[in-house]
Motif scaffolding. Structure first.
Motif, mmCIF file in Angstrom:
data_model
loop_
_atom_site.group_PDB
_atom_site.id
_atom_site.type_symbol
_atom_site.label_atom_id
_atom_site.label_comp_id
_atom_site.label_asym_id
_atom_site.label_seq_id
_atom_site.Cartn_x
_atom_site.Cartn_y
_atom_site.Cartn_z
ATOM 1 N N THR A 492 47.991 37.891 32.043
ATOM 2 C CA THR A 492 47.259 36.964 32.914
ATOM 3 C C THR A 492 45.863 37.500 33.213
ATOM 4 O OG1 THR A 492 49.329 36.230 33.932
ATOM 5 C CG2 THR A 492 47.292 35.775 35.142
ATOM 6 N N ALA A 493 45.772 38.807 33.462
ATOM 7 C CA ALA A 493 44.473 39.423 33.741
ATOM 8 C C ALA A 493 43.536 39.279 32.544
ATOM 9 C CB ALA A 493 44.660 40.898 34.102
ATOM 10 N N LEU A 495 43.605 36.893 30.268
ATOM 11 C CA LEU A 495 43.196 35.492 30.180
ATOM 12 C C LEU A 495 42.106 35.174 31.208
ATOM 13 C CD1 LEU A 495 43.517 32.608 29.125
ATOM 14 C CD2 LEU A 495 45.371 32.291 30.776
ATOM 15 N N LEU A 496 42.304 35.622 32.456
ATOM 16 C CA LEU A 496 41.308 35.356 33.491
ATOM 17 C C LEU A 496 39.983 36.050 33.166
ATOM 18 C CD1 LEU A 496 43.492 35.641 36.722
ATOM 19 C CD2 LEU A 496 42.688 33.576 35.588
ATOM 20 N N ALA A 497 40.051 37.219 32.547
ATOM 21 C CA ALA A 497 38.825 37.921 32.144
ATOM 22 C C ALA A 497 38.070 37.110 31.097
ATOM 23 C CB ALA A 497 39.165 39.310 31.607
ATOM 24 N N LEU A 498 38.792 36.482 30.159
ATOM 25 C CA LEU A 498 38.146 35.630 29.158
ATOM 26 C C LEU A 498 37.473 34.424 29.810
ATOM 27 C CD1 LEU A 498 40.711 35.551 26.189
ATOM 28 C CD2 LEU A 498 38.437 36.556 26.192
ATOM 29 N N ALA A 532 40.497 42.207 44.138
ATOM 30 C CA ALA A 532 41.669 42.930 44.634
ATOM 31 C C ALA A 532 42.702 43.194 43.547
ATOM 32 C CB ALA A 532 42.313 42.141 45.777
ATOM 33 N N SER A 533 42.407 42.825 42.298
ATOM 34 C CA SER A 533 43.355 43.034 41.206
ATOM 35 C C SER A 533 43.562 44.528 40.935
ATOM 36 C CB SER A 533 42.839 42.349 39.937
ATOM 37 O OG SER A 533 43.625 42.699 38.826
ATOM 38 N N LYS A 534 44.748 44.858 40.471
ATOM 39 C CA LYS A 534 45.029 46.259 40.121
ATOM 40 C C LYS A 534 44.418 46.628 38.772
ATOM 41 C CE LYS A 534 49.504 45.207 37.942
ATOM 42 N NZ LYS A 534 50.963 45.396 38.012
ATOM 43 N N HIS A 535 43.960 45.624 38.038
ATOM 44 C CA HIS A 535 43.336 45.870 36.737
ATOM 45 C C HIS A 535 41.824 45.984 36.939
ATOM 46 C CE1 HIS A 535 47.110 45.015 34.667
ATOM 47 N NE2 HIS A 535 47.229 43.934 35.416
ATOM 48 N N ALA A 536 41.297 47.175 36.697
ATOM 49 C CA ALA A 536 39.878 47.426 36.957
ATOM 50 C C ALA A 536 38.994 46.520 36.119
ATOM 51 C CB ALA A 536 39.554 48.895 36.680
ATOM 52 N N PHE A 537 39.383 46.230 34.871
ATOM 53 C CA PHE A 537 38.525 45.408 34.013
ATOM 54 C C PHE A 537 38.370 44.000 34.565
ATOM 55 C CE2 PHE A 537 42.734 44.496 32.275
ATOM 56 C CZ PHE A 537 42.688 43.132 32.019
ATOM 57 N N ALA A 542 34.920 40.003 37.726
ATOM 58 C CA ALA A 542 34.581 39.209 38.913
ATOM 59 C C ALA A 542 33.249 39.668 39.502
ATOM 60 C CB ALA A 542 35.696 39.313 39.944
ATOM 61 N N LEU A 543 33.061 40.992 39.565
ATOM 62 C CA LEU A 543 31.812 41.534 40.102
ATOM 63 C C LEU A 543 30.627 41.162 39.203
ATOM 64 C CD1 LEU A 543 30.494 43.333 42.265
ATOM 65 C CD2 LEU A 543 30.912 45.291 40.770
ATOM 66 N N ARG A 544 30.838 41.211 37.891
ATOM 67 C CA ARG A 544 29.765 40.855 36.962
ATOM 68 C C ARG A 544 29.369 39.380 37.131
ATOM 69 N NH1 ARG A 544 31.719 43.172 32.845
ATOM 70 N NH2 ARG A 544 32.872 41.458 31.910
ATOM 71 N N PHE A 545 30.346 38.535 37.409
ATOM 72 C CA PHE A 545 30.071 37.118 37.641
ATOM 73 C C PHE A 545 29.151 36.954 38.851
ATOM 74 C CE2 PHE A 545 31.389 33.044 39.633
ATOM 75 C CZ PHE A 545 30.997 32.186 38.621
ATOM 76 N N LYS A 546 29.464 37.658 39.941
ATOM 77 C CA LYS A 546 28.616 37.559 41.138
ATOM 78 C C LYS A 546 27.243 38.173 40.880
ATOM 79 C CE LYS A 546 28.243 38.518 46.036
ATOM 80 N NZ LYS A 546 28.905 38.895 47.280
#
Length: 821
Positions: A492-493, A495-498, A532-537, A542-546
């Motif tokens: 899921t992480a 997919l959301l990253a894509l 807040a995800s446990k997956h750093a990537f 999310a941070l890169r988006f902001k």
């Protein structure tokens, strides 16, 4: 255009031993003064530019293949080919080449004699041909040794090839092969393997045409089964005749086309599976084999494309609901292979190929196929779709916009692609990554067309955000309803990253479409839940988006961020990361540093007012203290508008004098006698001396009086920042709510000439936030010999950054001394 020009395609052989198309033009042969010799010239038929200029070197080996090809090497690793549209044109140019080299035009190859030894040249003069041993079983070893000894020498290779061709030797060798197999003569079969392998390395088209003919090719493959280095023979013929099955998904009526398909498959099999991997020295010896396969594929695609009945039946069965699943899978696999073959076509022919497929209805057919349950069929359809998008994304965009007028959003082709990306079952999401790349190509404004009548970018992006964006963001919105991701597994992480990667691309390349969508759907707040995800990537995505949004420095975005307190998740992640020096730490600091360096005033005030207490102890970088300083300077300007305008006047006085005044000053300096000047006295222009010093000093003295008053205040005063009517952040940071009652004396403030009034209290119109002492903001005034020297204030403007840095580094004691003076 002269009669000697013929329409040709120019090819070059790349590092992967594949032919690259360099364009189509017309070839001619003429004398070129610069090259000092007869040369081949090819000029592009589109614009007349020179595609090829090659001198016909008397020592270069030229090969004529398949009646319409001329191939040669200009350097050790630079092979060229001319593919003629007409045989007559090829023959005419070939005659010119042979004429320059002194060769008979009936030969199919001219040979380089540079590397020949004196002994070979003597042999050439004494014996014009190579005499082959009689083709008998007992002399196979002698024949094998002759072939092996001829390969190192270009001259002997040429003689051997001519002898094999003229005497029909290959067919005689294949007859002996049958005898050896019947007698189980393994030694003879091993010799035949070496002989046939050597003939391949002769790299001659005329021999290949004999070996790859329908009657000979299977026997040639049989000879190559008996490799002496293997303990037992391979079963290549058995595989080709029993295991490999030729399926005609649509019956092919042209026997020549069918034979060409069989031949190409078998030759490709020989190259990939039968022949041993060539050594570095042998690789160039198989260039003609590569060319043979390449041009066969070009012919197959051309013949299929011209067969209208074949393509009509193909697409009719693809879209027919009565077609069974197995048959449909075969049709899709054929279409995929067909599109792969098309990559060998030159650009003009490839344009015609895909236009033909489009007219036949390939996109509606793909829409039907992608709606099926069979994963293999969908995978093949995805590959076909990728060929179409890479070739012409505008064609795909035009189709999906047209179908939107007739179909529901759920069955739109582009939404089917998005759904397949979201539902990819591969743990590594290999298919999803490919589909995301295709979507990115489709929404990329760089490849969108703009004409006088319409703008593709405006139309397609309007369509995409109305009909497709909600499908793309559905997994993101479903997973961020709470304060943390509801599903946080690895797949899921990924997919959301894509999805975030594509949204970040949209922020960068789309304008009001993505801005309206983000603000209206509150997308950024939902994205920051992933911090807040446990997956750093994923948190970094999310941070890169902001960060991409902040990088636009758009006040619409900034007001949205401040209104919703969207720095809160970032500050939380920063504090939770602690003192760890990692990518998360660096990325967050870089974002705040960008706000400081670019002096984004609204965000600076928002961060300091709401999150300073949480960030003030971070001292391993100066970013947050620098933000605080920016904020104080900004407040100082707001509280003292007259002082700010005075600084502007001073800057103009120093740097923006009239040109005539400068000329007068310069003339005065040269006219002044140095002996008349006292030591330490500076020359002050009359234009400056006439100014009243008190007029200049008056606003400065007022400013210094205020600074002295503030020195008596507490070291740092922060006022509570709850403005009237402003929403309070849910992330409670402890701020000192108490303020000193003796912040300034009303009477003192009122006695200051030009003072705008007492410093604003919390919530007053004149005070957007807290007020603190600014010991770093000094105005240094020195007088020497009646000269008034002005030093810029460190916060005047961006041009004074260096002065500001120096001022910040002054110890407090030194600042106090400056102030007291």
């Amino acid at each position: 255009m002269t009669d000697t020009r013929r329409r040709v395609k120019v090819y070059t052989l790349n590092e992967d031993r594949q032919w690259d198309d360099r364009g189509t033009g017309h070839v001619s042969s003429c004398y070129v003064e610069r090259l000092k010799g007869m040369s081949l010239l090819v000029r592009a038929e589109s614009d007349g530019s020179l595609l090829l200029e090659s001198k016909i070197n008397p020592n270069t080996a030229y090969q004529k293949q398949q009646d319409t090809l001329i191939v040669w090497s200009e350097a050790e690793n630079y092979d060229l080919a001319l593919s003629f549209q007409e045989k007559a044109g090829c023959d005419e140019i070939w005659e010119k080449i042979c004429q320059v080299q002194g060769k008979d035009p009936s030969v199919d190859i001219t040979q380089d004699l540079v590397d020949e030894s004196e002994e070979e040249r003597f042999d050439d003069m004494s014996s014009p041909g190579l005499e082959l041993p009689s083709c008998e079983l007992s002399r196979l070893e002698e024949i094998a040794e002759l072939v092996a000894s001829s390969l190192p020498s270009p001259l002997r290779r040429e003689k051997l090839a001519l002898a094999l061709e003229n005497e029909g030797y290959i067919k005689k060798l294949l007859e002996i092969f049958h005898v050896c197999e019947d007698l189980e003569n393994i030694e003879g079969l091993h010799h035949l393997y070496e002989i046939i392998k050597g003939i391949f390395l002769l790299n001659r088209t005329a021999l290949f045409e004999v070996m790859f003919s329908e009657e000979c090719i299977m026997d040639v493959i049989g000879c190559l089964e008996y490799d002496p280095s293997l303990s037992q023979s391979r079963k290549h013929r058995e595989f080709l005749t029993k295991t490999a099955k030729f399926k005609e998904v649509i019956p092919i009526s042209d026997p020549e086309l069918k034979q060409k398909i069989h031949q190409t498959y078998r030759v490709q099999y020989i190259q990939d599976m039968v022949l041993p991997t060539p050594s570095v020295f042998e690789e160039n010896m198989l260039s003609t084999l590569h060319s043979f396969i390449f041009f066969n594929k070009v012919e197959i695609v051309g013949m299929l494309q011209e067969d209208e009945k074949f393509l009509t039946d193909l697409f009719a069965q693809l879209t027919d609901e009565a077609t069974d699943e197995e048959k449909r899978q075969e049709l899709v696999n054929f279409l995929k292979e067909f599109c792969a073959f098309s990559q060998t076509l030159q650009p003009q022919n490839r344009d015609a190929f895909f236009k033909t497929l489009s007219n036949m209805g390939i996109l509606p057919a793909l829409e039907v196929i992608l709606g099926m349950d069979d994963a293999q069929v969908r995978s093949a359809a995805t590959d076909i779709f990728s060929y179409l998008v890479e070739y012409n994304p505008s064609m795909v965009r035009e189709f999906v916009m047209q179908e939107a007028q007739q179909n529901d959003d759920d069955i739109l082709l582009i939404n089917l692609i998005i759904e397949h990306m979201i539902c990819d079952t591969d743990p590594e999401l290999g298919g999803a990554v490919l589909l995301m790349g295709l979507l990115r190509t489709l929404v990329d404004p760089e490849n969108m067309l703009a004409t006088a009548n319409k703008t593709e970018k405006t139309e397609f992006l309007g369509f995409f955000y109305k009909h497709c964006m909600h499908v793309l963001t559905a997994p993101l919105l479903a997973n961020t309803t709470e304060d943390k991701p509801s599903k946080d597994d690895f797949q899921t992480a990924q997919l959301l990253a894509l999805i975030l990667e594509l949204l970040t691309f949209c922020v960068e390349h789309h304008t009001y479409h993505i801005k309206n969508y983000i603000i209206n759907k509150d997308i950024l707040r939902r994205v920051l839940v992933l911090m807040a995800s446990k997956h750093a990537f994923l948190a970094l995505c999310a941070l890169r988006f902001k960060r991409k949004i902040i990088g636009l420095k758009d006040e619409f975005y900034n007001r949205y961020i401040m209104k919703s307190f969207l720095f809160e998740p970032v500050v939380k992640a920063f504090l939770n990361n602690g003192s760890r020096y990692n990518l998360m730490n660096s990325a967050i600091i870089e974002m705040f540093e960008f706000i400081r360096v670019e002096d984004i005033k609204s965000l600076t005030a928002h961060v300091i007012e709401n999150y300073w207490k949480a960030l003030e102890d971070v001292d391993y970088v100066q970013t947050f203290k620098g933000l605080k300083l920016r904020f104080e300077q900004q407040r100082e300007r707001q509280d003292n508008p007259k002082l700010d305008s005075m600084r502007s006047i001073l800057r103009n006085h120093r740097y923006r004098r009239d040109a005539r005044t400068l000329e007068d000053e310069e003339e005065m300096w040269f006219n002044t006698d140095e002996d008349d000047m006292e030591d330490g006295e500076a020359v002050v222009p009359p234009s400056d001396k006439t100014k009243n010093d008190e007029d200049i000093m008056d606003p400065i003295s007022k400013f210094m009086e205020r600074k002295k008053l503030k020195e008596s205040e507490e070291k740092e005063v922060l006022l509570k920042t709850n403005l009237s009517g402003r929403q309070s952040p849910s992330f409670k940071l402890s701020f000192s709510s108490g303020t000193k009652s003796n912040l300034t004396s009303q009477s003192s403030a009122s006695n200051l000439p030009g003072s705008p009034g007492s410093p604003g209290s919390p919530g007053s119109p004149g005070s957007p936030g807290s007020v603190s002492k600014s010991t770093s903001q000094m105005a240094s005034v020195t007088t020497k010999g009646g000269l008034v020297g002005l030093v810029d204030y460190p916060d005047d403007d961006e041009e004074d950054d260096e002065d500001e840095d120096k001022e910040e580094t002054l110890p407090l004691s030194k600042k106090a001394k400056l102030d007291s003076s």
